[in-house]
Design a protein around this motif. Structure first.
Motif, PDB file in Angstrom:
ATOM      1  N   HIS A  37      94.212 141.347 -11.292  1.00  0.00           N
ATOM      2  CA  HIS A  37      93.589 142.023 -12.466  1.00  0.00           C
ATOM      3  C   HIS A  37      93.736 143.455 -12.559  1.00  0.00           C
ATOM      4  O   HIS A  37      94.012 144.074 -11.612  1.00  0.00           O
ATOM      5  N   GLY A  39      92.375 146.784 -13.176  1.00  0.00           N
ATOM      6  CA  GLY A  39      90.996 147.457 -12.663  1.00  0.00           C
ATOM      7  C   GLY A  39      90.927 149.211 -13.200  1.00  0.00           C
ATOM      8  O   GLY A  39      90.921 149.444 -14.401  1.00  0.00           O
ATOM      9  N   ALA A  47      91.770 145.635  -7.415  1.00  0.00           N
ATOM     10  CA  ALA A  47      91.692 144.530  -8.085  1.00  0.00           C
ATOM     11  C   ALA A  47      92.965 143.875  -8.462  1.00  0.00           C
ATOM     12  O   ALA A  47      93.161 142.674  -8.718  1.00  0.00           O
ATOM     13  N   CYS A  48      94.111 144.691  -8.329  1.00  0.00           N
ATOM     14  CA  CYS A  48      95.432 144.276  -8.601  1.00  0.00           C
ATOM     15  C   CYS A  48      96.319 143.778  -7.487  1.00  0.00           C
ATOM     16  O   CYS A  48      97.635 143.901  -7.600  1.00  0.00           O
ATOM     17  N   CYS A  99      80.938 137.932  -9.447  1.00  0.00           N
ATOM     18  CA  CYS A  99      81.532 138.204 -10.944  1.00  0.00           C
ATOM     19  C   CYS A  99      82.749 137.646 -10.908  1.00  0.00           C
ATOM     20  O   CYS A  99      83.636 137.253 -11.710  1.00  0.00           O
ATOM     21  N   TYR A 101      85.735 139.550 -10.358  1.00  0.00           N
ATOM     22  CA  TYR A 101      86.872 140.233 -10.536  1.00  0.00           C
ATOM     23  C   TYR A 101      87.588 141.033  -9.776  1.00  0.00           C
ATOM     24  O   TYR A 101      88.869 141.144  -9.551  1.00  0.00           O
ATOM     25  N   CYS A 102      87.044 141.145  -8.601  1.00  0.00           N
ATOM     26  CA  CYS A 102      87.603 141.840  -7.217  1.00  0.00           C
ATOM     27  C   CYS A 102      88.341 140.760  -6.392  1.00  0.00           C
ATOM     28  O   CYS A 102      89.094 141.117  -5.560  1.00  0.00           O
ATOM     29  N   CYS A 134      84.053 146.399  -4.794  1.00  0.00           N
ATOM     30  CA  CYS A 134      83.224 145.300  -5.216  1.00  0.00           C
ATOM     31  C   CYS A 134      81.772 145.900  -5.507  1.00  0.00           C
ATOM     32  O   CYS A 134      81.073 146.357  -4.608  1.00  0.00           O
ATOM     33  N   CYS A 136      79.149 143.820  -6.419  1.00  0.00           N
ATOM     34  CA  CYS A 136      78.320 142.551  -6.500  1.00  0.00           C
ATOM     35  C   CYS A 136      77.631 142.353  -5.092  1.00  0.00           C
ATOM     36  O   CYS A 136      76.634 141.886  -5.246  1.00  0.00           O
TER      37      CYS A 136
END
Length: 156
Positions: A37, A39, A47-48, A99, A101-102, A134, A136
């Motif tokens: 992802h 970020g 994230a990538c 979520c 994303y991470c 993260c 979350c």
């Protein structure tokens, strides 16, 4: 434009692109692999993350030229629904995501750690995941998931 060759998820790959292009933009835009992802865009959030060789790297600030001739593994290369990687099974079992994303970056950091250290300590896992942001609050479950996967992968 020059051609860059590398192995992506075990498959010989050749891309004609600007060698300075970020690996992340090639993976997502040219190759349709969306596991990594975008970020922060500056290598700070994780994230990538993908694996190059046996190291987790941030693909948003890794130039395409730097992976020439190397093995690149993305989340899509870890496992699939029919045969998930032990990390993927453990993250699901431990409910180590919210979520999401991470998570791909976290899993790639963890996979690189387990490639280098089959039986990491809790402190080593925490250190390996430290550069993955993260928000979350699932970090403790993530650490448990990595330790669980390590046990499974090291079992005879």
């Amino acid at each position: 434009m020059p051609s860059i060759r590398f192995r992506l998820n075990g498959v010989a790959t050749e891309i004609v692109a600007d060698p300075a292009s970020p690996l992340l933009s090639i993976l997502r835009g040219e190759l349709g692999l969306t596991g990594a992802h975008f970020g922060c865009g500056s290598g700070e959030c994780g994230a990538c993350r993908v694996i190059v060789g046996d190291r987790a790297v941030t693909s948003c600030d890794t130039p395409l030229w730097s992976v020439a001739g190397k093995d690149v593994t993305t989340l899509e290369g870890l496992g699939n629904p029919e045969r998930p990687h032990p990390l993927q099974r453990a993250f699901i079992a431990e409910q180590a995501m919210q979520c999401g994303y991470c998570i791909s970056g976290v899993m790639m950091s963890a996979a690189a750690l387990l490639m280098q250290n089959k039986r990491p300590s809790e402190a080593e896992v925490r250190s390996a995941l430290d550069r993955n942001l993260c928000r979350c609050g699932a970090q403790n479950r993530m650490v448990r998931a990595v330790l669980t996967a390590a046990e499974e992968m090291d079992a005879p």
